[in-house]
Design an enzyme around this catalytic site. Structure first.
Site, short mmCIF file in Angstrom:
data_model
loop_
_atom_site.label_atom_id
_atom_site.label_comp_id
_atom_site.label_asym_id
_atom_site.label_seq_id
_atom_site.Cartn_x
_atom_site.Cartn_y
_atom_site.Cartn_z
N ASP A 28 -4.00 -3.49 1.25
CA ASP A 28 -5.30 -2.76 1.11
C ASP A 28 -6.26 -3.54 2.05
OD1 ASP A 28 -8.25 -2.86 -0.08
OD2 ASP A 28 -7.02 -2.29 -2.04
N ILE A 29 -7.14 -2.98 2.86
CA ILE A 29 -7.89 -3.15 3.66
C ILE A 29 -9.07 -4.04 3.22
CG2 ILE A 29 -9.67 -1.25 3.69
CD1 ILE A 29 -7.64 -2.55 6.81
N HIS A 92 -2.43 5.12 -7.21
CA HIS A 92 -1.78 3.85 -6.35
C HIS A 92 -1.82 2.70 -7.50
CE1 HIS A 92 -6.24 4.13 -5.74
NE2 HIS A 92 -6.48 3.07 -5.70
N HIS A 94 -2.10 -1.43 -7.53
CA HIS A 94 -2.70 -2.50 -6.76
C HIS A 94 -1.81 -3.87 -7.11
CE1 HIS A 94 -6.69 -1.50 -5.53
NE2 HIS A 94 -6.76 -0.74 -6.50
P1 5GP Z 1 -9.54 2.31 -6.40
O1 5GP Z 1 -9.24 3.73 -6.16
O2 5GP Z 1 -8.06 1.65 -6.89
O3 5GP Z 1 -10.59 1.90 -7.01
O4 5GP Z 1 -9.76 1.47 -4.81
C1 5GP Z 1 -9.09 2.18 -3.60
C2 5GP Z 1 -8.49 0.76 -3.02
O5 5GP Z 1 -8.26 1.16 -1.70
C3 5GP Z 1 -9.53 -0.21 -2.59
O6 5GP Z 1 -9.17 -1.34 -2.82
C4 5GP Z 1 -9.74 -0.18 -1.13
O7 5GP Z 1 -10.27 -1.41 -0.59
C5 5GP Z 1 -8.66 0.32 -0.61
N1 5GP Z 1 -8.93 1.40 0.54
C6 5GP Z 1 -9.80 2.39 0.51
N2 5GP Z 1 -9.59 3.10 1.80
C7 5GP Z 1 -8.76 2.50 2.42
C8 5GP Z 1 -8.05 2.68 3.76
O8 5GP Z 1 -8.28 3.49 4.51
N3 5GP Z 1 -7.09 1.83 3.97
C9 5GP Z 1 -6.53 0.92 3.14
N4 5GP Z 1 -5.57 0.12 3.66
N5 5GP Z 1 -7.17 0.81 2.05
C10 5GP Z 1 -8.13 1.36 1.55
#
Ligand code: 5GP
Length: 129
Positions: A28-29, A92, A94
């Site tokens: 995660d970035i 996804h 985490h």
């Molecule tokens: P969620 O959809 O579970 O609420 O959050 C999406 C997760 O994906 C976040 O923790 C965010 O930091 C991560 N994320 C979003 N865009 C990118 C990206 O382009 N690259 C990476 N490695 N992680 C990402």
């Protein structure tokens, strides 16, 4: 195409941790902790519970292997698992090393890591697989 599909296709760079024919894992970035990893299906599905029973089970087994490697590389009490999907419409999981319940709070400040640090984290997990 979702941003995660573009990552899987190699169009957008990532710090890759693991891959098989159906699933992909990368850092995660905006990590909550060193080792915070996302496990995604290559199949483009938004809501994780729209996956078939078989795909969901296989994704969890893939995530288990990655979680075991994360725990070896970054010793912690347990690797916590969370599914939100509020930001990126591509299912996804985490995986987050945790020492306490607080470490799973997505409202916590995120770590700012340099590219070399991300590389080292991904490499450490890959070595532990
Ligand atoms: P969620 O959809 O579970 O609420 O959050 C999406 C997760 O994906 C976040 O923790 C965010 O930091 C991560 N994320 C979003 N865009 C990118 C990206 O382009 N690259 C990476 N490695 N992680 C990402």
């Amino acid at each position: 195409m979702t941003i995660f599909s573009r990552i899987i296709a190699g169009e957008i760079p990532c710090y890759k941790v693991a891959e098989d024919d159906r699933f992909f894992a990368f850092l995660d970035i905006n990590p909550l902790a060193k080792g915070h990893t996302l496990v995604v299906p290559k199949q483009e599905v938004d809501y994780i519970f729209d996956l078939s029973d078989e795909d969901l089970a296989a994704m969890q087994v893939f995530a288990k292997k990655v979680a075991i490697a994360i725990k070896k590389a970054f010793p912690c009490l347990k690797v916590g698992q969370a599914v939100l999907g509020l930001e990126v419409p591509h299912a996804h999981i985490h995986l987050i090393p945790m020492q306490s319940e607080k470490d799973m709070l997505f409202s916590n400040p995120k770590l700012k890591l340099e590219p070399e640090e991300f590389q080292a984290v991904a490499e450490a997990i890959r070595q532990a697989l």
